[in-house]
Design a protein around this motif. Structure first.
Motif, PDB file in Angstrom:
ATOM      1  N   THR A  91       0.829  -1.199   0.000  1.00  0.00           N
ATOM      2  CA  THR A  91       0.000   0.000   0.000  1.00  0.00           C
ATOM      3  C   THR A  91       0.865   1.251   0.000  1.00  0.00           C
ATOM      4  O   THR A  91       2.000   1.239   0.493  1.00  0.00           O
ATOM      5  CB  THR A  91      -0.927   0.054   1.235  1.00  0.00           C
ATOM      6  N   LEU A  92       0.317   2.328  -0.541  1.00  0.00           N
ATOM      7  CA  LEU A  92       1.042   3.586  -0.596  1.00  0.00           C
ATOM      8  C   LEU A  92       1.359   4.098   0.804  1.00  0.00           C
ATOM      9  O   LEU A  92       2.457   4.606   1.059  1.00  0.00           O
ATOM     10  CB  LEU A  92       0.222   4.625  -1.368  1.00  0.00           C
ATOM     11  N   GLN A  93       0.426   3.950   1.732  1.00  0.00           N
ATOM     12  CA  GLN A  93       0.635   4.440   3.091  1.00  0.00           C
ATOM     13  C   GLN A  93       1.810   3.732   3.755  1.00  0.00           C
ATOM     14  O   GLN A  93       2.636   4.370   4.428  1.00  0.00           O
ATOM     15  CB  GLN A  93      -0.628   4.244   3.932  1.00  0.00           C
ATOM     16  N   GLU A  94       1.901   2.420   3.578  1.00  0.00           N
ATOM     17  CA  GLU A  94       3.030   1.668   4.152  1.00  0.00           C
ATOM     18  C   GLU A  94       4.349   2.146   3.552  1.00  0.00           C
ATOM     19  O   GLU A  94       5.351   2.299   4.259  1.00  0.00           O
ATOM     20  CB  GLU A  94       2.853   0.173   3.877  1.00  0.00           C
ATOM     21  N   ALA A  95       4.341   2.387   2.244  1.00  0.00           N
ATOM     22  CA  ALA A  95       5.552   2.834   1.557  1.00  0.00           C
ATOM     23  C   ALA A  95       5.964   4.228   2.030  1.00  0.00           C
ATOM     24  O   ALA A  95       7.141   4.492   2.280  1.00  0.00           O
ATOM     25  CB  ALA A  95       5.334   2.829   0.047  1.00  0.00           C
ATOM     26  N   VAL A  96       4.980   5.107   2.167  1.00  0.00           N
ATOM     27  CA  VAL A  96       5.248   6.468   2.644  1.00  0.00           C
ATOM     28  C   VAL A  96       5.807   6.437   4.061  1.00  0.00           C
ATOM     29  O   VAL A  96       6.774   7.137   4.386  1.00  0.00           O
ATOM     30  CB  VAL A  96       3.963   7.327   2.586  1.00  0.00           C
TER      31      VAL A  96
END
Length: 255
Positions: A147-152
């Motif tokens: 997910t984008l949130q995990e990556a961010v």
């Protein structure tokens, strides 16, 4: 900075830059062919690029003027192709980053060329980076997250400013506890070639001219949108003297 050959393409590139008031003092000239990018654009403006780097992949350490780098405020870097292991440009880039003083801000847009070199390579690169400008797909691959949130969450701890470009969904900017979702400017896109680089230019212009993070993101979004309205990567990019930055910022904030 960059390297061109002693052919007609090299002369054309230098002439084009100088006609737009770009300082070419530190453009490196060598014996060989200038690199080329062939772009194919479909009816919706999306593009596919095929790169032949040629002499631009042969920048040696001795060809970089250290005083020029060490006395700069912000150094923005992008990727080399690195087709041949013996070509020195990528090693030269890493050696230069290793030498930099802490007061030189490093901005980096690695692109898929560097993301495809693997997690170890990207982690080393990010360790030198203050401002990371990256698109959503590249960020997910770099972190190996779903997910984008995990990556961010992972990368934002490693850089001062993280900018994630999400195409038609706009962009996301994070610095510590500051977070901003930046919208897009609606235009009739003809050619998206170079839109990500145009965003970078607008965003960094904002930062070095003391605009806020959010305002810098809005400037980047506007420049990126404008860059797609004509064929080619640079033809539609406006000059700062011809636009009202304040009006652009206010328009998107109101929207």
């Amino acid at each position: 900075m960059g390297k061109v050959g002693n052919d007609s393409n090299g002369k054309m590139m230098q002439d084009y830059l100088e006609s737009h008031n770009v300082d070419t003092t530190h453009l490196i000239k060598g014996n060989g062919e200038t690199g080329e990018v062939i772009g194919f654009v479909d009816s919706s403006g999306d593009r596919k690029l095929y790169v032949t780097p040629k002499i631009n992949d042969t920048i040696s350490n001795s060809e970089i003027k250290r005083d020029y780098i060490k006395n700069t405020k912000l150094l923005h870097l992008t990727s080399f192709v690195g087709l041949n292991p013996e070509d020195p440009s990528i090693d030269t880039q890493m050696e230069l980053l290793d030498e930099l003083k802490d007061d030189v801000i490093v901005s980096f847009d690695p692109g898929m060329l560097y993301v495809n070199k693997g997690l170890d390579f990207m982690n080393k690169l990010i360790s030198y980076t203050d401002i990371l400008l990256i698109n959503e797909t590249e960020l997910l691959l770099t972190t190996n997250k779903k997910t984008l949130q995990e990556a961010v969450d992972e990368i934002s701890q490693k850089v001062d400013i993280l900018v994630v470009k999400c195409s038609t969904k706009g962009s996301f900017i994070k610095k510590g506890d500051e977070e901003y979702n930046i919208g897009i400017f609606e235009v009739d896109a003809i050619d998206t070639t170079g839109a990500g680089d145009a965003y970078n230019a607008g965003f960094l212009y904002g930062l070095i001219n003391n605009y806020t993070l959010e305002e810098s993101g809005i400037i980047g979004s506007y420049i990126a949108a404008q860059s797609t309205t004509k064929s080619g990567a640079t033809e539609a990019i406006p000059f700062s003297k011809d636009i009202s930055i304040e009006k652009i910022i206010q328009n998107l904030k109101n929207y």
